[in-house]
Structure formats: C-alpha cells, structure tokens
Design an enzyme around this catalytic site. Sequence first.
Site, short mmCIF file in Angstrom:
data_model
loop_
_atom_site.label_atom_id
_atom_site.label_comp_id
_atom_site.label_asym_id
_atom_site.label_seq_id
_atom_site.Cartn_x
_atom_site.Cartn_y
_atom_site.Cartn_z
N GLU A 100 60.24 43.36 43.08
CA GLU A 100 61.58 43.88 42.80
C GLU A 100 62.65 42.99 43.45
O GLU A 100 63.73 42.80 42.89
CB GLU A 100 61.71 45.31 43.32
N ARG A 141 47.94 38.44 45.34
CA ARG A 141 49.22 39.16 45.27
C ARG A 141 49.70 39.60 46.65
O ARG A 141 50.88 39.53 46.96
CB ARG A 141 49.04 40.40 44.36
N MET A 199 54.02 32.32 51.33
CA MET A 199 54.96 33.26 50.71
C MET A 199 56.13 32.49 50.10
O MET A 199 56.57 31.47 50.62
CB MET A 199 55.47 34.26 51.75
N GLY A 200 56.63 33.01 48.99
CA GLY A 200 57.84 32.47 48.39
C GLY A 200 57.67 31.17 47.64
O GLY A 200 58.65 30.45 47.41
N GLU A 201 56.44 30.83 47.23
CA GLU A 201 56.20 29.56 46.57
C GLU A 201 55.63 29.70 45.16
O GLU A 201 55.06 28.74 44.64
CB GLU A 201 55.25 28.70 47.41
N ASN A 224 54.05 40.10 36.80
CA ASN A 224 55.11 39.48 36.03
C ASN A 224 54.70 38.11 35.48
O ASN A 224 54.34 37.21 36.22
CB ASN A 224 56.34 39.34 36.94
N GLU A 244 57.98 34.44 35.16
CA GLU A 244 58.18 33.25 35.98
C GLU A 244 57.38 32.07 35.43
O GLU A 244 57.89 30.94 35.37
CB GLU A 244 57.81 33.53 37.43
#
Length: 426
Positions: A60, A269, A315-317, A341, A344
Amino acid sequence: MTRNLYTCLLYLLLPFTPLKLLWRGRKQPEYLAHWRERYGFYHLAVQQPVIWLHCVSVGETRAAEPLVKALLGQYPQHQLLLTHTTPTGRATSEQLFGTRVTRVYLPYDVPFAVNRFLKYFSPSIGILMETELWFNLIAGCQQRNIPLVLANARLSEKSALGYQKLGKVLTEGLQSLSKIGAQTEADAGRLKQLGAQEINITGNIKFDVAPQKEAYDLAKQLRTQLGVNLGAGRPVFLAGSTRDGEEALIIEAVRQANIPHLLSIIVPRHPQRFDEVAELLRKSNLAFLRRSNLSQTNCEAKDLNSVSYLLGDSMGEMFTYYATCDAAFIGGSLLPFGGQNLIEACSMGKPVLIGPHTFNFEEAAQMAVIAGAACRVQNVTELAQTLQSLFNQDEQRQAMGEASLQFSERNRGATEKTLNLIKAYI
C-alpha cells in the site's frame, strides 16, 4: 453485527495484543518499537494542518507513492501524516519519503485509542488506501466531521463474501465514508452490493508508480557483478514477492526447465522469511549468494560460474530486481495467496508470468493476459515449459516485454483522478 458488538469483541482481544507484538518481535524486533502508538499515545509536533493517509504495509505504501508526491507538491502548507500497521510499511515510507512526511502507527480500532489519535492530529482529511475498513475509526471521523476517503479501493469476490458476514456494521461503515475511489467497475459493483454509495471509478494508482531513478544503474551494476567470468548474455529469471511454500516450487520449475547458465533470483515477500529461504537453498544443495552480502570482494572470492541463485534479501529494490531480469514470475499466485502486484514488472517492460491464484489483483491480471503482457501458468510443469519457451525464443520474450510497457502506459492517470476526488475536502 452491530458496532457495539464489534467493539466488545475488540476489547476482548485487546489484552492479547502485547503478546502478539512480543511474538512477532521474536523474528522482527521492529515490532517492539513505537508500541505506544498502537494504543493512541503520540509525541510528535503538529505544526500545520494535517492530511492523513493510511497505508497498511509495503504494498500500500509503494502504491501510494504517486499520490503522496502529488499531495506534497499541491499542499505544501499541510503536514502529510502516513500511518502504517507493519514495521516494513513504516520502513518503506522512510525509504521513499524520508523527512518529507510524518509517520506513525495507526492505533488498534478501539474507541479510546482511535479518539486519542484523532484528537492529537485532528486531520483535515483522512485517506484510507485499498480495503482498510476500521469501523470505530470511521465512526470517530464522522463524529468529528473529518472527511474520510477510501482511495484506490479494491474488493475481490472472496473478500466481499467475508465482509458480507459483518452485516450492519459494514453497511454503516461504508455509508459513513465521504467518497470511495474504486479501481475498477467490478470493485465498485461489489462495494455497492455491500451498501457503499459515494463511489467513483478512478483506476489503479499503482500504474502511476515510476521506478526509482537509480534502479536502472543499480541493475546494471548488479548484472555486471553477477556476470563476472560468465560471459555476456546470461539469462536471468526473477521470482518476486514469493510466499511461504512457493520457493520450493520455483526451484523445481527451474530444475525441470533446465536452461543453460540460468541465474534465478528469488525475492521473498516478507523479510522475516529471508533466512528460511536461504536455508531452503542450502538444503537443496544450490549454490547461491545473498544480495545483502554481494560486494566486489565477495565476487572475487567466489566462483560465480557455480552460482545459480541470488536471494533478494534487501528492502526497497524491487524495481532494481525487475530491471535486472529477463522474465519475471509474480509470487503469491502459484499457491492460493491471491497474488501480488504485477504492475511494477509491466512498467519495467518485462514478460510476466502468473499462477492460477490472482484473486487479489484479478482484473489487472486478466487485463495483462489479454494485452499479451502476462502469461498464466497452472502449475510447476507449465511454469517450467513457459520458461523454456521464453528463454529459447527471443522474439516472444521481446514481444511480451513491449506489450507490458504498452499495457502499463495505457492505464496511467489514476493519481490525478484521485486528487480531484479529495481536493474538495482539503
């Protein structure tokens, strides 16, 4: 169910919430930080009118990125408050927005905690992302005349059946929302059947999420590191956002596909499962590297000819991983988790593979398949066969990649529609 009964049930569960935090804190210590906020105790300075946006966790928060940036640009005189439920959601907010926003945990949905939260921040407007329905929170906003919008709303058939059992408390909650911006006609229809009234079709904000500027550079660097002594053109397969039990199936599919020199990247995940997946790779006697340990020194020390897996334990990659791969499987869909999702991956122009279970993103998944951007597989054998086909036929892979980009570009614009929905209340 009435709201009084709903509240009584929550009060019965409330004494167990510290135990839940302690239990989760065993694997993820971040759950033990800022715990007072979950009961409505805050100590942040509030110096401007507050626009409040609730993003439960990582998905989210990432989905909200275009909306957050648009709000920051359009309402600089306001303080933007992001609330989260999970530490990973909070960490993602820090990565994406830094000090430009304020972030706290949303309190448990009991009246005393909700009232503290609303009194302390007194937001000009509240925006709930996707399907976050907390009925005491909704009632508290209504009592204080705080407009509350459900944005980027989605509701699968499975979720609708579950919500339907709540009866009166659900209907009252939906009808107390100021506006609802639904992703699709199907989502709007299911919400109307449950009693919602003020609904607009705004599309899916996730189509407006742009890759970070450094994602391509990091991907180029990553491919260079992993390609040392392997020669040009090593094929790269990504299994992204995998869920519990899927990694073993992915490994089996890759084994069956038997693609020469294939490098497979697995990105679980949930970060608390990184070590678990590493142990699975170890027990499977597969040579692998962890992204967190990948450095030039490591590359020189290891014989990368023998490395067939990269564990994405960072994280975040995700955009970096998508830019690195030649084809991507979207996790949560091979087993009945509802899927993750796929947008992306499409926005990076990659061929997308999905399993049979995509009820959380059903319309987007169907649209992607129809557009030729995605291919649905039913099981491990079909996944292996599809991988063989994609990596043996460059033209097919390139065509799917181009279809992914076109599919992504055609569906942009939800952020602007959502802004138009909420601007009357700010």
